[in-house]
Design an enzyme around this catalytic site. Sequence first.
Site, PDB file in Angstrom:
ATOM      1  N   THR A 273       1.438  10.756   7.339  1.00 47.69           N
ATOM      2  CA  THR A 273       0.297  10.418   6.552  1.00 47.69           C
ATOM      3  C   THR A 273       0.277   9.267   5.786  1.00 47.69           C
ATOM      4  OG1 THR A 273      -0.924  11.265   4.584  1.00 47.69           O
ATOM      5  CG2 THR A 273       1.321  11.742   4.974  1.00 47.69           C
TER       6      THR A 273
ATOM      7  N   CYS B  81      -5.629   5.840   7.500  1.00 47.05           N
ATOM      8  CA  CYS B  81      -5.602   7.332   7.436  1.00 47.05           C
ATOM      9  C   CYS B  81      -5.343   7.884   8.748  1.00 47.05           C
ATOM     10  CB  CYS B  81      -6.772   8.135   6.812  1.00 47.05           C
ATOM     11  SG  CYS B  81      -6.903   9.612   6.650  1.00 47.05           S
TER      12      CYS B  81
END
Length: 230
Positions: A83, A195
Amino acid sequence: MKTIGLLGGMSWESTGMYYQLINQKIKARLGGLHSAKITLFSVDFAEIESLQRQGKWDEAGIYLAEAARKIEAGGADFLLICTNTMHKVAEQIQNAISIPVLHIAVAESLKENNIKKIGLLGTQFTMEDDFYKSYFFNRHHIETIIPSLPQREKIHHIIYNELCLGQINAASKQYYLETIQDLYDHGAEAIVLGCTEIQLLIQQQDTDVPLYDTTLLHAEYAVDYALNKV
């Protein structure tokens, strides 16, 4: 082959892409029945998201550091935090383990192509906080520009309320493409998809603006590292 540690679940949608991409690349490199050696710990993202929303980053770091210790105990030789946003606590995680954490930022690929200014898409935390932008500038002298506040809010909303839930909407895709073009028109030489879920919505074939997909590049880096190529 080294064993790759994946700290995932943030969201599981993007962690699934990591697993697939890494194994595809190992097979392409080695052929036959080869696949990657992986130790995966997948967290409950609802618990992490709650800490993010409350600004409890130290607690989130403690949570992920404990997960990282379990990955190390499971035999991993190095670790990927799957992430972008939680790289905000990457140092805290690294300090909790003895194996290296491979940073997700794509600076080396940008430098290879002489990119000096990027547009950054991601969660509001990633776009607005300094941990990502300072990494690019202080270590690699790459300037970062971000979308306007209304654009950042909508980009963030789409990530958490659509992409993390596996929902792909044409209108959201068009909004992202318009934002990408806007950043390019304001001087960005390339756009970093900062992202891990954005790859679900946008790929390079959707735009002429150069895109740097952090999920793809992170997976490639992991394979190189696992095969002693870096």
